[in-house]
Design a protein around this motif. Structure first.
Motif, short mmCIF file in Angstrom:
data_model
loop_
_atom_site.label_atom_id
_atom_site.label_comp_id
_atom_site.label_asym_id
_atom_site.label_seq_id
_atom_site.Cartn_x
_atom_site.Cartn_y
_atom_site.Cartn_z
N ALA A 376 0.83 -1.20 0.00
CA ALA A 376 0.00 0.00 0.00
C ALA A 376 0.87 1.25 0.00
N ALA A 377 1.97 1.21 0.76
CA ALA A 377 2.86 2.37 0.82
C ALA A 377 3.57 2.59 -0.52
N LEU A 378 4.20 1.55 -1.06
CA LEU A 378 4.98 1.73 -2.29
C LEU A 378 4.08 2.13 -3.46
N LEU A 379 2.84 1.65 -3.46
CA LEU A 379 1.92 1.94 -4.54
C LEU A 379 1.72 3.43 -4.72
N ILE A 380 1.43 4.12 -3.64
CA ILE A 380 1.13 5.55 -3.77
C ILE A 380 2.40 6.37 -3.89
N GLY A 381 3.48 5.91 -3.25
CA GLY A 381 4.74 6.60 -3.46
C GLY A 381 5.11 6.63 -4.93
N TYR A 382 4.87 5.53 -5.61
CA TYR A 382 5.14 5.45 -7.05
C TYR A 382 4.12 6.25 -7.85
N TYR A 383 2.87 6.21 -7.46
CA TYR A 383 1.80 6.94 -8.13
C TYR A 383 2.10 8.43 -8.20
N LEU A 384 2.75 8.97 -7.18
CA LEU A 384 3.04 10.41 -7.15
C LEU A 384 4.12 10.81 -8.15
N GLY A 385 4.85 9.83 -8.71
CA GLY A 385 5.72 10.14 -9.83
C GLY A 385 7.18 10.38 -9.54
N PRO A 386 7.83 9.72 -8.58
CA PRO A 386 9.24 10.00 -8.31
C PRO A 386 10.18 9.60 -9.46
N THR A 387 9.75 8.71 -10.34
CA THR A 387 10.61 8.28 -11.45
C THR A 387 10.31 8.99 -12.75
N LEU A 388 9.32 9.86 -12.79
CA LEU A 388 8.88 10.44 -14.06
C LEU A 388 9.86 11.47 -14.62
N ALA A 389 10.75 12.01 -13.79
CA ALA A 389 11.73 12.97 -14.29
C ALA A 389 12.74 12.33 -15.23
N ALA A 390 12.92 11.00 -15.13
CA ALA A 390 13.83 10.27 -16.02
C ALA A 390 13.08 9.05 -16.56
N PRO A 391 12.14 9.26 -17.47
CA PRO A 391 11.25 8.17 -17.89
C PRO A 391 11.94 7.02 -18.60
N ASP A 392 13.15 7.25 -19.15
CA ASP A 392 13.84 6.19 -19.87
C ASP A 392 14.78 5.39 -18.98
N ALA A 393 14.97 5.81 -17.74
CA ALA A 393 15.89 5.12 -16.84
C ALA A 393 15.26 3.82 -16.33
N THR A 394 16.08 2.81 -16.15
CA THR A 394 15.63 1.54 -15.56
C THR A 394 15.81 1.62 -14.05
N VAL A 395 14.70 1.56 -13.34
CA VAL A 395 14.72 1.77 -11.89
C VAL A 395 13.97 0.64 -11.20
N SER A 396 14.53 0.12 -10.13
CA SER A 396 13.88 -0.90 -9.31
C SER A 396 13.60 -0.33 -7.94
N LEU A 397 12.50 -0.76 -7.36
CA LEU A 397 12.10 -0.33 -6.01
C LEU A 397 12.42 -1.44 -5.02
N ARG A 398 13.06 -1.07 -3.90
CA ARG A 398 13.38 -2.05 -2.87
C ARG A 398 13.04 -1.47 -1.50
N ASN A 399 12.51 -2.33 -0.62
CA ASN A 399 12.28 -1.93 0.76
C ASN A 399 13.60 -1.97 1.52
N LEU A 400 13.86 -0.96 2.34
CA LEU A 400 15.12 -0.85 3.06
C LEU A 400 14.98 -1.13 4.55
N GLY A 401 13.75 -1.12 5.06
CA GLY A 401 13.57 -1.42 6.47
C GLY A 401 12.37 -0.72 7.05
N GLY A 402 12.16 -0.94 8.33
CA GLY A 402 11.03 -0.31 9.00
C GLY A 402 10.82 -0.88 10.38
N THR A 403 9.75 -0.45 11.00
CA THR A 403 9.32 -0.95 12.30
C THR A 403 7.80 -1.16 12.25
N ALA A 404 7.32 -2.12 13.02
CA ALA A 404 5.87 -2.38 13.05
C ALA A 404 5.50 -3.03 14.37
#
Length: 654
Positions: A376-404
């Motif tokens: 749910a978190a990554l979905l909207i983070g991506y929806y807001l467009g962090p990768t759109l400034a470089a549309p031709d770049a190959t980018v992967s998303l990875r979780n780095l950590g957290g607490t719950a």
């Protein structure tokens, strides 16, 4: 696995966004009242009157329906070996959905339809037949079961969600009329039953079937679904057997009508797309868009700005049984503004989900708690467009950590989980970008899980240069670092799973370990130490799910493997021997933290885990063990877990 999205039929109409939104429509007409038996009319003289003719037509139709229903009942009875003709057919047992099985967009207890119900479907009153979960607030005004005023189907004796040889569904129906039309109508019934139309606002059925040869039947249709999916469009294929002979293929697609948008427009906004939330709100994105974000047309899923990511390595949701978010209800934020946003999403967790069958837990396994909240978190983070400034770049998303932290025990079978998330920050870095989130999960308005997490967007070069948790140094496990190797004992999980009577045992897709080495009194805390090595097979099921064109083992399954090691140790240790019929639960009030600095890939030979047990706490009816843990890929420690815990409790314990 193909990297190209193949469309069957017409491509999505990008120009639909320039057209006016579909007009507001009135609610579908109410179902006609059930007809009362008509008395036989009196004749005034020789020859039939109009009333006589009407009465005879009604009586003939009634007799035909009875004959067809009788034939259907006989077929349903005789299809069950060893059952006498006088015994009524029993409903099929509930079947666990295999991992990757199609998940219906709505569920109903209605699995048989009489003539009146079919008439209501023909009038477009789907919610009136199957229930409120099928309501669309007036959307899809033209979508109709193709029966018209005189449907070929007289009755549907049984709809089986997981029936048929493929386990994809089955419909048994009585019919009188054209054989091909009967099969088409049975296919449309199953499409409506599974809610394929619910993710479009103005759709129609597009049917593919053999031409009719004019053959007419007064008997049964046995329809076995062979495939059902949302990509590229909602639809299904099936094989129909009419009157026990003459099988043929039929398919139906639910397609948006010309000029009607099926996905969001520029900026991720636009007219309502037809889906309601579990609470009846008009949603922003539906199951159709989640499926396309995972493995289809990203332009359809998120808006035209993302179309270049279709068919190539990019940020995606998992697929199949690991896709654990269904709908985006709303977003309080704007595409291109990455400093903050608030949003709510939903995930339906059916009781027949594969992970309930495979977990050792009494309810949902911990890995699903993690996955559904993080997705749910990554979905909207991506929806807001962090990768759109470089549309031709190959980018992967990875979780780095957290607490719950789990806030309360709750059985999540057949629950709709409401995911409330907040983007806290976005930080650009050389070769990467970091996003931080806060989230909570709730059922019926009451939160049960809360946490924070961080994701990173990385190019191929950054991913290839990861140095793990120890700055590139090779750090041995505690066991390998001992000058004198301590005595170990072995827990054989493979043997446990081979015993059908073995309880509280992870199986199937969640069988993540084969054996565990135990050092009693070992580890950093002197409370016990666990060590396990698992071979990585490029054919492991999760690589095809996580992610499309970018396979990597989900971090949540690494956490799950640690939890399983602890569960097996707790059962073997004797600490829970005094509990009566105990069950594993995700512990309440135990803060848990994880840190990932690397990834397990199909080319990695092994994954290794170690667990340092910290303490065992017994309370009335419960035993809880907590620990710290790490995981290694060959030569590199990449996962670190702090405060991970498991708990056994008696059923009904306070």
């Amino acid at each position: 696995m193909t990297s190209v999205l193949e469309f069957v039929g017409e491509p999505f109409d990008a120009a639909a966004w320039t057209a006016a939104p579909p007009p507001e429509v009135a609610a579908p007409p109410a179902a006609p009242p059930a007809a009362s038996p008509l008395p036989a009319p009196q004749r005034d003289g020789p020859g039939p009157t109009a009333l006589t003719t009407l009465w005879e037509s009604v009586a003939q139709a009634h007799r035909s329906a009875l004959r067809a229903q009788e034939a259907l009942q006989r077929r349903m009875v005789t299809a069950r070996p060893g059952v006498g003709a006088a015994e009524p057919p029993a409903p099929p047992a509930v079947r666990t959905a295999p991992e990757g099985a199609f998940k219906p967009l709505a569920r109903t207890t209605v699995t048989a339809l009489d003539t009146a119900a079919l008439a209501r479907l023909a009038a477009g009153d789907v919610a009136g037949v199957f229930g409120s979960a099928y309501d669309q607030d007036g959307a899809n005004p033209a979508l109709r079961f193709a029966g018209g005023d005189r449907p070929v189907l007289n009755a549907v004796g049984r709809i089986e969600l997981r029936g048929g040889a493929a386990g994809a569904g089955r419909v048994l129906a009585a019919a009188e009329g054209d054989a091909v039309a009967a099969a088409v109508q049975a296919t449309q019934v199953f499409a409506l039953f599974t809610g394929l139309h619910l993710c479009l606002a103005d759709a129609e059925f597009v049917v593919t079937a053999p031409p009719s040869d004019g053959a007419r039947i007064a008997g049964t249709v046995d329809l076995e679904v062979t495939a059902v999916d949302l990509v590229p469009r909602p639809g299904l294929t099936a094989r129909a057997t009419v009157d026990g002979v003459g099988a043929f293929e039929v398919s139906v697609e639910v397609r948006e009508r010309p000029g009607t948008p099926a996905g969001p427009g520029a900026g991720g906004r636009g007219p309502w797309l037809g889906r309601l939330s579990a609470a009846g709100e008009r949603t922003l994105l539906s199951e159709l868009h989640m499926a396309h974000l995972a493995r289809g047309d990203q332009g359809l899923a998120m808006g035209p700005e993302f179309a270049t990511n279709t068919g190539r390595k990019a940020t995606r949701l998992p697929t199949g049984g690991l896709l654990l978010v269904d709908r985006v209800v709303h977003v309080d934020g704007e595409r291109g503004r990455l400093d903050s946003a608030r949003y709510e999403t939903e995930y339906d967790s059916p009781a027949d989900s594969w992970y309930y069958a495979d977990t050792a837990n009494a309810s949902m396994p911990h890995c699903v708690y993690m996955e559904t909240s993080l997705q749910a978190a990554l979905l909207i983070g991506y929806y807001l467009g962090p990768t759109l400034a470089a549309p031709d770049a190959t980018v992967s998303l990875r979780n780095l950590g957290g607490t719950a932290t789990v806030l309360r025990e709750v059985d999540l079978r057949d629950a709709t989980i409401r995911q409330s998330s907040e983007l806290l920050s976005t930080t650009p870095l050389p070769g990467s970008m970091l996003q931080e989130f806060r989230y909570s999960l709730a059922v019926d308005g009451e939160p049960f899980y809360r946490g924070e997490t961080m994701f990173g967007y990385f190019g191929d070069a950054a991913l290839a240069n990861q140095t793990g948790l120890d700055s590139g140094r090779t750090l041995p496990t505690w066991l390998d670092a001992q000058e004198v190797r301590p005595r170990t004992r072995r827990l054989d999980l493979t043997a446990r799973r081979a015993d059908p009577a073995a309880s509280r045992c992870s199986r199937g897709k969640l069988a993540l370990l084969d054996e565990i080495e135990v050092v009693d009194g070992g580890g950093r805390h002197g409370a016990g130490y666990l060590h396990a090595v698992r071979a990585i097979d490029p054919a492991d099921w999760f690589f095809a799910r996580h992610f499309h064109l970018d396979p990597v083992i989900p971090g949540s399954l690494g956490v799950e493997s640690v939890i399983q090691a602890m569960q097996e140790w707790l059962l073997d240790s004797g600490h829970a021997d005094h509990l009566r019929d105990p069950q594993f639960v995700v512990p309440v009030g135990e803060p848990f933290a994880w840190k990932y600095r690397g990834q397990f890939l199909p080319v990695d030979a092994t994954s290794t885990l170690e667990v340092h047990l910290r303490d065992v706490v017994a309370t009335p009816g419960r035993v809880r063990v907590s620990a710290d843990a790490s995981m290694w890929k060959p030569g590199l420690r990449i996962y670190e877990l702090t405060g991970v815990a498991v708990e056994l409790r008696e059923a009904g314990a306070p």
